[in-house]
Write an enzyme that holds these catalytic residues in place. Structure first.
Site, PDB file in Angstrom:
ATOM      1  N   GLY A 266       0.806  -1.221   0.000  1.00 12.43           N
ATOM      2  CA  GLY A 266       0.000   0.000   0.000  1.00 12.43           C
ATOM      3  C   GLY A 266       0.835   1.265   0.000  1.00 12.43           C
ATOM      4  N   CYS A 381       3.126   0.194  13.125  1.00 10.04           N
ATOM      5  CA  CYS A 381       1.708   0.253  13.484  1.00 10.04           C
ATOM      6  C   CYS A 381       1.539  -0.251  14.915  1.00 10.04           C
ATOM      7  CB  CYS A 381       0.845  -0.537  12.504  1.00 10.04           C
ATOM      8  SG  CYS A 381       1.302  -2.267  12.307  1.00 10.04           S
TER       9      CYS A 381
END
Length: 434
Positions: A266, A381
């Site tokens: 992504g 993350c």
């Protein structure tokens, strides 16, 4: 509540046993160490059945620990190891009774029938009695279900409380919630304003952000194939916090850029969409690199891909330094639990130290690949300080030629802030005279 109601509506269009059988199989896979995404991948259900399966599985995983405590109150003793499928069955049934919209008698009957499917017909009477007892005593049982750790394993709850004593309740609430659907418009293919109007024509109102016209947020998940231009690569699914990476690194014309841990692709595709024409992407897993290749193919990106361990520079680096490096480092994923609720079950305390060591190894290995005056964006993350702020402070202390660059989008973002996932970003610059 909008996302929850949408999930409840899906239960009206299930094909029954196939969905329930698949749900048990997915929980079995997660219990054996698979990610929930990997366990869902081979399931052939589509449309409303697929949506119902995801609602059941993800919802049960979000409440798995409280559901286990509830099951313990309803049962005289724990399941034997060989009867683990009955435990999964009970958790799924309790979740649907607590949150579904079908009549309770139908829910009980359908899940009781599943004892035959898992080849445990002897448990039929037991499952029926347990579920009907829950319905009779529901108010008392639910009231007595006090969960100090708010659905998190004790070790993780303790770390989050220690790191964020004021924010811990909000973090837990975000982790236990159903996330919205974030989209990134592929600006190489379509104008973001025009795409937003296409969504509006479908009756889908998207919220935007101040830092990017391409980032759009829908309040609830939808089948991505129904999005305008999905097959033509006009849009990608990418959380808003993940989209920050390319904007912070901000590729400039002609720069040589490395995405060091690229899968699933992504951020690689986003860098390309923002004009990174000399972009190399690595991932140590050739299988995961195929996902990067598929992501780029759908969106039209052209990037040099190579399967390699980024820290082992002797195996892939030709000695030509990079102007910018993105290190989206492997981490515990504690910032994306709301999207991957299986993380709270699969992660163990020792995983934190392992992640910290791997992150430091990658930082040390990649730093020589950066030219003097270049910049490295460190991202995770995670919300654990050991993986984030403490990691970067220690690195800068070890390297006199490294300094932090102030950027308004860097720092620690907690789950739920701006309705985004939890992410950490630190932008490092190498002294020009190094």
């Amino acid at each position: 509540m909008k996302e929850v109601r949408a999930g409840i509506e899906r239960t009206k269009s299930t094909s029954g046993g196939a969905v329930r059988k698949a749900a048990i199989a997915v929980l079995r896979g997660v219990d054996s160490g698979q990610t929930v995404d990997a366990a869902l991948l081979p399931v052939s259900l589509t449309g409303a059945d697929r949506a119902t399966l995801q609602w059941l599985v993800l919802g049960t995983l979000r409440e798995y620990l409280p559901l286990q405590a509830l099951a313990a109150q309803l049962l005289r003793k724990a399941w034997r190891e060989e009867d683990a499928d009955l435990g999964f069955l009970l958790s799924l049934a309790l979740f649907e009774l607590r949150h579904g919209q079908r009549p309770a008698f139908a829910v009980v009957n359908d899940w009781v029938e599943m004892t035959e499917t898992v080849k445990k017909p002897w448990a039929r009477g037991l499952m029926n009695a347990v579920l009907r007892r829950y319905l009779r005593e529901r108010e008392v049982l639910d009231t007595a279900l006090v969960d100090r750790d708010l659905g998190h394993p004790a070790w993780l709850a303790a770390r989050l409380r220690a790191a964020y004593p004021q924010d811990w309740p909000a973090i837990a609430a975000a982790n236990n919630s159903v996330p919205p659907l974030w989209l990134r418009v592929n600006t190489q293919r379509v104008d973001p304003g025009a795409y937003r109007r296409l969504l509006a024509e479908q009756g889908r109102e998207a919220e935007g952000v101040t830092w990017s016209t391409a980032a759009l947020c829908l309040p609830a998940s939808v089948p991505v194939a129904t999005l305008p231009g999905w097959d033509d690569g006009w849009v990608a699914v990418q959380d808003g916090a993940a989209q920050l990476a390319a904007h912070i690194l901000a590729p400039r014309e002609g720069e040589r850029i490395l995405d060091a841990c690229a899968a699933p692709g992504g951020k690689t595709a986003h860098l390309w969409a923002l004009g990174a024409t000399r972009l190399d992407a690595l991932d140590r897993s050739a299988e995961r690199l195929n996902r990067v290749r598929e992501t780029l193919k759908r969106q039209g990106g052209e990037v040099h891909l190579q399967a390699a361990d980024a820290a082992e520079t002797a195996t892939w680096w030709n000695g030509e330094t990079y102007d910018a490096i993105l290190l989206d480092a492997p981490c515990t994923g504690t910032g994306v639990i709301r999207r991957h609720p299986d993380i709270r079950l699969r992660r163990q305390p020792e995983d934190v130290a392992e992640a910290v060591a791997q992150q430091a190894r990658l930082l040390e290995g990649l730093w020589p690949c950066l030219r003097p005056g270049g910049r490295l964006l460190y991202a995770t993350c995670s919300v654990l300080p050991e993986e984030n702020e403490e990691q970067i402070v220690a690195f800068v202390q070890r390297h006199s030629d490294a300094r932090r660059s102030a950027h308004p989008l860097t720092g620690q973002r907690l789950p739920g802030q701006g309705d985004m996932d939890g992410f950490y970003y630190a932008l490092l610059e190498k002294d020009a005279c190094a």
